[in-house]
Write an enzyme that holds these catalytic residues in place. Structure first.
Site, PDB file in Angstrom:
ATOM      1  N   ILE A 173       0.826  -1.217   0.000  1.00 41.96           N
ATOM      2  CA  ILE A 173       0.000   0.000   0.000  1.00 41.96           C
ATOM      3  C   ILE A 173       0.859   1.267   0.000  1.00 41.96           C
ATOM      4  CG2 ILE A 173      -0.265   0.313   2.504  1.00 41.96           C
ATOM      5  CD1 ILE A 173      -3.318   0.683   1.956  1.00 41.96           C
ATOM      6  N   ASP A 174       2.079   1.171   0.542  1.00 47.13           N
ATOM      7  CA  ASP A 174       2.952   2.350   0.575  1.00 47.13           C
ATOM      8  C   ASP A 174       3.179   2.902  -0.824  1.00 47.13           C
ATOM      9  OD1 ASP A 174       3.231   2.147   3.276  1.00 47.13           O
ATOM     10  OD2 ASP A 174       5.343   1.555   3.261  1.00 47.13           O
ATOM     11  N   TYR A 175       3.348   2.004  -1.781  1.00 41.51           N
ATOM     12  CA  TYR A 175       3.689   2.458  -3.131  1.00 41.51           C
ATOM     13  C   TYR A 175       2.481   3.061  -3.837  1.00 41.51           C
ATOM     14  CZ  TYR A 175       7.512  -0.431  -1.628  1.00 41.51           C
ATOM     15  OH  TYR A 175       8.523  -0.960  -0.878  1.00 41.51           O
ATOM     16  N   VAL A 178       2.497   6.501  -2.444  1.00 39.27           N
ATOM     17  CA  VAL A 178       3.567   7.266  -3.101  1.00 39.27           C
ATOM     18  C   VAL A 178       3.056   7.827  -4.426  1.00 39.27           C
ATOM     19  CG1 VAL A 178       5.778   7.031  -4.321  1.00 39.27           C
ATOM     20  CG2 VAL A 178       5.514   6.068  -2.020  1.00 39.27           C
TER      21      VAL A 178
END
Lengths: 404, 395
Positions: A173-175, A178
């Site tokens: 999910i971080d990407y 981003v």
């Protein structure tokens, strides 16, 4: 031609993946991105997360930091000290964009809240990206992407129906956050060019991730069903799956999207007796006997190399691809053609691999030829060069540990 | 407050397969959510995504596909028979800033001759040039080509993909990003350019640590089911999905300040519940270092954690981690997400009209100056804006 963000300056406070990778995209397109960190509370990508060069832990031997901060300048400030905060605000004054990715309220406690940043520069574009957003009952909750991915519902949708869900390798999910973070900043800069207005962006990594699940969420809202994992089955294509090849852990992915494609698929298989069954000529017929069909196809894929299977199917217009391992990606001819993999020198790591963005711009291509900075690498260039500190002042601040 | 992309005009041309059409639709949806005026161009018979299941209220129908509904809110829609009606497309593009196309209706040279300031974004499985240019692929093949498929699943079983196709979302997101970089460049040059998005390359961005491990340590990461890899310098793996009393939770034993705090908090939580976990509670969390633990030590700690988690529900786990400010979340499904208090407090859901009913859509992805952009409309009916948009163009 100049880079897309030539002349744009970005100051970044954050660590690990979700904040810093936003700055990397901006740096790859010409922005001067200054990453602010502290040697007294090291970025986990410098301290906790391997790989390290020769497997020896050290802040300038960390592969993750060098990758996630590519193209930036790096400075160290001990923001527990008021004089460090003053310097941070002077940097902000010289910037167009600020990125921060600490839990809500963290920077405000250091005197670097939105109001303070705005006082330094009124038309600033500020991205605050955190786990759960800046407001609401869970705003302060710290989290890592590998678990937030589960909270958004991705893992429920990954795996075999009667088995434990599996993970999406890491902080998937971080990407997503981003990508949306970069988009939000670029859209805010677009408005700034027209109106002169700044913008405070409150990005919850959780909410960003849910954008990629919208159809499954609406399915629940509309129909009351709870979508769950279904191995490699598809709602339209049948057959649709991953099949074994003779090699150890070798797999091939293929899918058939229409009855016309099924006819071509049969030809590719050599028109075996079982495939002539008229019951398989329609999608409904194939779906009713999908398990049997998968066994038949696996018998065929086990008999020939992965690349031969892919080539045979593609000749007939059938969608097929090798399941590539991570190591294979570095020899993939299509990725090589696009120049996805780049290399750069790094003082602590020797040479490191970097990645170009997945979109190619014809006139202002991204550059990905600078690894992340070593700890405090650009302190003098930034504090003396950009902010104009004199040699004596710089030495005295350094002696007091302001640049720690 | 002016929407960020207020005044921006985007034309989206849909494609003739589900992957391409979905990826381009998502790109244009993002720009629409930021305030751009997006006109979607469909063939006379309609975009094929309209009829992709599952369906609204489980009733099959050409406009009832929930993928279609999700990807096309906030847009206007027109029909054009391309390439026959190329002149009408050209008129449409004369007032546009961005073209997002799922099939190569207009090449970059032609587009530049029609309108030098137009940004042309193309989304294809492998990109517009190179050995695989033009090779068709769906989500499964794109994911297979990117390494992401090989990294998901259990080690002795076939790799698995996310049941809701993900690569069109990733590729669409990067198309929107690329188009916005091109608009930034245009501000200086007054010229548009081509944005060539590869689905395969998009999916390579979902697992950077695997690439870094290969590059720096020549260590190849492979799928490990529920386990995280790459947190250890001695090769240990850490469980990230655990059974609980009524489902699963996501949690990992880790170091660093937050990881050590989490370990201390979990030890005290076990104590409060009268749960016996001798190894875990005896661990010196103040100096805990996950990097150097052997697999045997990790397994011993994880056995105790696993036994504890089996005694609590997803809801208890969520309340517990929030209360203790420790790492970890439940493995949620769609019903849990709609019930989530944080999303409700932030007014995430937006009721939007769809085909005579309303659905609570996921709201915009961020708040801008404290405001979440509103969904302005549901997806267009087939040809709904033909007269409004094309009438004006041809007049």
């Amino acid at each position: 031609m100049t880079a897309a963000l030539e002349g744009t300056r970005v100051v970044e406070f954050g660590w690990a993946a979700a904040g810093p990778l936003v700055g990397t995209y901006l740096a790859q397109h010409g922005a001067d991105v200054i990453h602010v960190e502290s040697s007294t509370a090291l970025d986990p990508f410098r301290s906790t997360y391997p790989p390290f060069r020769d497997n020896v832990v050290g802040p300038d031997r960390a592969g993750m930091f060098a990758f996630y901060n590519a193209g930036k300048r790096g400075v160290t400030l001990d923001l527990k000290q008021p004089r460090a905060v003053e310097l941070a605000l002077r940097l902000v004054k010289a910037a167009d964009v600020v990125i921060e990715s600490f839990p809500a309220g963290t920077l405000a406690r250091r005197g670097l809240g939105h109001d303070a940043l705005r006082r330094a520069r009124a038309d600033l574009v500020i991205l605050s990206s955190c786990n759960q957003g800046q407001t609401g009952p869970h705003a302060q909750h710290p989290g890592y992407g590998s678990q937030l991915t589960a909270l958004a519902g991705f893992n429920e949708l990954l795996g075999e129906p009667d088995r434990t869900p599996v993970i999406l390798y890491g902080p998937y999910i971080d990407y997503i956050a981003v990508g949306y973070g970069v988009i939000a900043i670029l859209a805010a800069l677009e408005r700034h060019r027209r109106t002169g207005d700044g913008c405070i962006i409150d990005l919850s990594q959780y909410e960003a991730g849910l954008q990629f699940l919208a159809p499954a969420l609406l399915e629940h809202a509309a129909n009351g069903t709870v979508p769950t994992r279904d191995a490699n089955h598809d709602r339209v294509a049948v057959p649709h799956g991953v099949y074994p090849t003779p090699a150890d852990d070798g797999w091939v992915a293929l899918s058939v999207w229409s009855d016309e494609e099924w006819a071509q698929f049969r030809v590719a298989l050599g028109d075996p007796e079982w495939s002539r069954d008229p019951g398989l000529a329609t999608a409904a017929g194939r779906r009713a006997r999908e398990a049997e069909l998968d066994d038949r196809i696996a018998e065929w894929t086990r008999m020939r190399s992965r690349d031969e299977t892919v080539a045979t199917l593609r000749t007939r217009g059938i969608r097929a691809a090798a399941v590539e391992s991570v190591g294979e990606l570095f020899d993939d001819p299509q990725l090589a053609h696009r120049g996805v993999w780049r290399r750069a020198k790094h003082a602590g790591l020797g040479e490191v691999g970097l990645m170009a963005p997945p979109f190619a711009l014809s006139e202002t291509p991204a550059r990905a030829d600078r690894a992340g900075p070593t700890l405090g690498e650009h302190n003098e260039a930034v504090f003396k060069g950009l902010l104009g500190l004199g040699a004596d002042e710089y030495a005295s601040l350094a002696a007091d540990g302001v640049f720690a | 407050m002016t929407a960020l992309l207020d005044g921006l005009r985007v034309i989206e041309i849909t494609g003739d397969d589900v992957w391409r059409a979905s990826a381009a639709a998502h790109a244009a949806r993002i720009l629409a959510d930021l305030g751009a005026d997006v006109v979607k161009v469909e063939p006379p018979g309609g975009d094929l995504v309209r009829a992709v299941p599952p369906f609204l209220h489980d009733r099959a129908g050409a406009d009832r596909g929930l993928l279609w509904i999700a990807l096309n809110a906030n847009k206007r829609g027109v029909r054009l028979d391309l390439p026959r009606e190329r002149d009408r497309l050209r008129s449409l593009l004369s007032s546009a800033d961005v073209l997002v196309q799922a099939r190569e209706v207009v090449d970059a040279t032609t587009a530049a001759s029609w309108s030098p300031s137009l940004v042309v974004a193309s989304v294809t499985p492998y990109g517009l040039t190179g050995p695989l240019a033009g090779v068709p692929a769906s989500d499964l093949e794109v994911t297979a080509s990117s390494g992401a498929l090989a990294l998901a699943g259990e080690p002795e079983r076939a790799p698995v993909r996310t049941t809701l196709p993900q690569s069109p979302f990733w590729s669409g997101m990067y198309a929107a990003m690329g188009a916005l970089f091109a608009l930034a460049a245009r501000a200086a040059t007054r010229r548009g350019q081509q944005v060539d998005v590869s689905g395969q390359a998009s999916m390579v961005t979902v697992h950077p640590p695997a690439c870094v491990h290969w590059d720096v340590a020549k260590e190849e990461h492979r799928r490990l089911g529920a386990f995280l890899i790459g947190r250890s310098i001695v090769g240990a793996r850490f469980r990230n999905i655990w059974e609980c009393a009524d489902g699963h939770v996501s949690f990992a034993i880790q170091g660093g300040p937050i990881g050590r705090h989490t370990g201390r908090m979990l030890a005290s939580w076990m104590g409060e519940r009268g749960f016996t976990a001798p190894r875990f509670t005896a661990t010196g969390w103040d100096a805990f270092d996950n990097r150097t633990l052997t697999q045997e030590q990790v397994d011993a700690l994880e056995r105790e954690v696993a036994a504890f988690f089996r005694t609590i529900t997803k809801r208890e786990f969520f309340a517990g981690v929030i209360e203790r400010n420790m790492l970890g979340y439940p493995v949620a499904d769609a019903s849990d997400v709609y019930a989530d208090a944080q999303l409700r407090a932030r007014e995430f859901w937006q009721d939007t009209p769809v085909d005579g009913t309303t659905l609570p859509f996921p709201g915009g992805f961020a708040l801008f100056d404290g405001e979440r952009p509103r969904l302005r409309r549901g997806p267009p009916r087939l040809g709904e804006h033909d007269v409004e948009v094309l009438g004006a163009v041809t007049a």
